[in-house]
Write a protein that holds these residues in place. Structure first.
Motif, PDB file in Angstrom:
ATOM      1  N   ALA A  35       0.829  -1.206   0.000  1.00  9.88           N
ATOM      2  CA  ALA A  35       0.000   0.000   0.000  1.00  9.88           C
ATOM      3  C   ALA A  35       0.863   1.257   0.000  1.00  9.88           C
ATOM      4  O   ALA A  35       0.540   2.247  -0.674  1.00  9.88           O
ATOM      5  N   GLU A  37      -3.081   5.931   2.998  1.00 10.81           N
ATOM      6  CA  GLU A  37      -3.706   7.196   2.612  1.00 10.81           C
ATOM      7  C   GLU A  37      -3.563   8.231   3.723  1.00 10.81           C
ATOM      8  O   GLU A  37      -3.319   9.425   3.450  1.00 10.81           O
ATOM      9  N   ASP A  87       2.149   1.708  -3.509  1.00 13.19           N
ATOM     10  CA  ASP A  87       1.085   2.171  -4.403  1.00 13.19           C
ATOM     11  C   ASP A  87       0.791   3.655  -4.194  1.00 13.19           C
ATOM     12  O   ASP A  87       0.385   4.353  -5.126  1.00 13.19           O
ATOM     13  N   THR A  89      -7.282  -4.118   2.888  1.00 13.02           N
ATOM     14  CA  THR A  89      -8.039  -2.870   2.791  1.00 13.02           C
ATOM     15  C   THR A  89      -7.637  -1.869   3.868  1.00 13.02           C
ATOM     16  O   THR A  89      -7.563  -0.661   3.617  1.00 13.02           O
ATOM     17  N   GLN A 141      -4.486   0.049   3.011  1.00 15.82           N
ATOM     18  CA  GLN A 141      -4.709   1.169   2.086  1.00 15.82           C
ATOM     19  C   GLN A 141      -5.175   2.415   2.828  1.00 15.82           C
ATOM     20  O   GLN A 141      -4.784   3.536   2.482  1.00 15.82           O
TER      21      GLN A 141
END
Length: 308
Positions: A23, A287, A26, A280, A283
Motif C-alpha cells: 500500500a 492514505e 502504491d 483494505t 490502504q
C-alpha cells in the motif's frame, strides 16, 4: 524516508507487513516499516490497543497514531497519547459487518431458527414481507449507516438513532432521549452499532427495553457495555424480548458461567461480526500517511471529547 513503527502483536506483523508495504508503494511513499524503530525517530505509529505499546511519551517526532481498530475506548484515556489519533474505518471491515448484520436480520425476519427446530413437523408459518418488519439501528456512524442502507435496500422500514442529528436518504433519523424512545417504540428488530462511551453505556436498560414491543429481537455487534446484561436477561426471561444475538460482551471471552451461554433465547457469537482486513486497512493507513505528509486533513480523526 518516512519511519513507521508497527506496534501490534507479533502475529499481526505476519498478516500486515506485506499489505502495508504494498500500500505504501502504491501511494508513492518511501517508508521504513519496522517493529523496532528508536522512539525519537518514529514519524507514524500503526497501532493496536492490545499490542506492546502503552507509553507514547518517547515518540516526540510522531505525527499521528493510526489505529487498526475501529473502537478507541481502550486508548482514548491514555494521557501520554498527545498526538492525533485516527481510528480504523476499513472498507473490508464494513463489508463484513454489513454481511453479518444482514444475515442475522434475515434469520430473525424469516424465522429460520423455528424452521430448523421443526424438521419433524409440517406447520407452515408465512413470514411477513420486509416492508412489514420495522428495524431500528442504534448508531449511525460509518458501520451503522452502511448496515441501515443495506437493510433499506432489502425493503425494511429502517429507523436510525444517534446521539447527534444525522440525515440519510430513505432512513428515518432520530436523535436525543425523545428520539430514542420513538426509535424503540415500534422496533421488531434492534441493532446496536454505537461506540462505547460513558454516554452510550447501558443504552438498552430496564427502562428502554420496556419501550420495545413484546417479542422484539436484539442484535448487538457493537460493544458489550451498550446493554445492561441483567436487564436484558430479565426481559428475555419474561418473554418481552424474544431473542438476542450477541457478538460482543463486557468481558471477553465471555466467562463460561455467564447466563448468556445457557439461555435458550440467546445466541452467542465470539466477536466475529467484523474484523479489520489487512489489505483494505493497509490502504487506509497509507492514505492517512500520505495526507500527513502533504498537510491534508486526517481520515477518521478521533474527537477526544466525543470519545470516538
Amino acid at each position: 524516508m518516512i519511519n513507521v513503527l508497527f506496534a501490534a502483536r507479533p502475529e499481526r506483523w505476519e498478516a500486515y507487513s506485506t499489505p502495508l508495504k504494498a500500500a505504501f508503494a502504491d501511494a508513492g511513499l518511501e517508508v521504513d516499516l519496522r517493529q523496532d524503530h528508536t522512539p525519537d525517530t518514529v514519524d507514524y505509529i500503526v497501532y493496536a490497543p492490545n499490542g506492546p505499546l502503552s507509553d507514547f511519551t518517547p515518540y516526540t517526532r510522531c505525527k499521528a497514531v493510526l489505529s487498526l481498530w475501529a473502537g478507541v475506548e481502550k486508548i482514548i484515556g491514555n494521557e501520554s497519547l498527545t498526538m492525533p489519533l485516527c481510528r480504523m474505518v476499513d472498507p473490508g471491515l464494513t463489508a463484513g459487518m454489513v454481511e453479518w448484520v444482514t444475515g442475522h436480520v434475515l434469520r430473525y425476519h424469516l424465522d429460520i431458527d423455528r424452521s430448523i427446530a421443526m424438521q419433524d413437523r409440517w406447520e407452515p408459518v408465512i413470514p411477513p414481507l420486509a416492508m412489514e418488519r420495522p428495524v431500528t439501528m442504534l448508531g449511525l456512524g460509518a458501520l451503522g449507516q452502511a448496515c441501515a442502507k443495506q437493510l433499506f435496500q432489502l425493503g425494511f422500514p429502517v429507523t436510525g438513532w444517534s446521539r447527534s442529528p444525522k440525515s440519510i436518504d430513505g432512513i428515518a433519523c432520530l436523535h436525543g432521549d425523545t428520539g430514542l424512545a420513538q426509535a424503540l417504540k415500534h422496533a421488531e428488530i434492534v441493532i446496536l452499532l454505537l461506540p462505547d462511551t460513558p454516554a452510550t453505556e447501558n443504552t438498552l436498560n430496564a427502562e428502554t427495553l420496556a419501550l420495545l414491543p413484546r417479542g422484539a429481537r436484539i442484535i448487538n455487534p457493537g460493544r458489550g457495555p451498550l446493554i445492561d446484561d441483567e436487564a436484558l436477561l430479565s426481559a428475555l426471561d419474561s418473554g418481552h424480548v424474544a431473542h438476542a444475538t450477541l457478538d460482543v460482551f463486557r468481558v471477553e471471552p465471555l466467562p463460561a458461567d455467564h447466563r448468556f451461554w445457557a439461555h435458550p433465547n440467546v445466541t452467542v457469537t465470539p466477536h466475529i461480526a467484523a474484523e479489520t482486513r489487512a489489505v483494505t486497512s493497509a490502504q487506509v493507513i497509507a492514505e492517512n500517511i500520505r495526507r500527513g505528509e502533504v498537510g491534508e486533513p486526517w481520515l477518521n480523526l478521533v474527537d477526544r471529547k466525543q470519545g470516538y
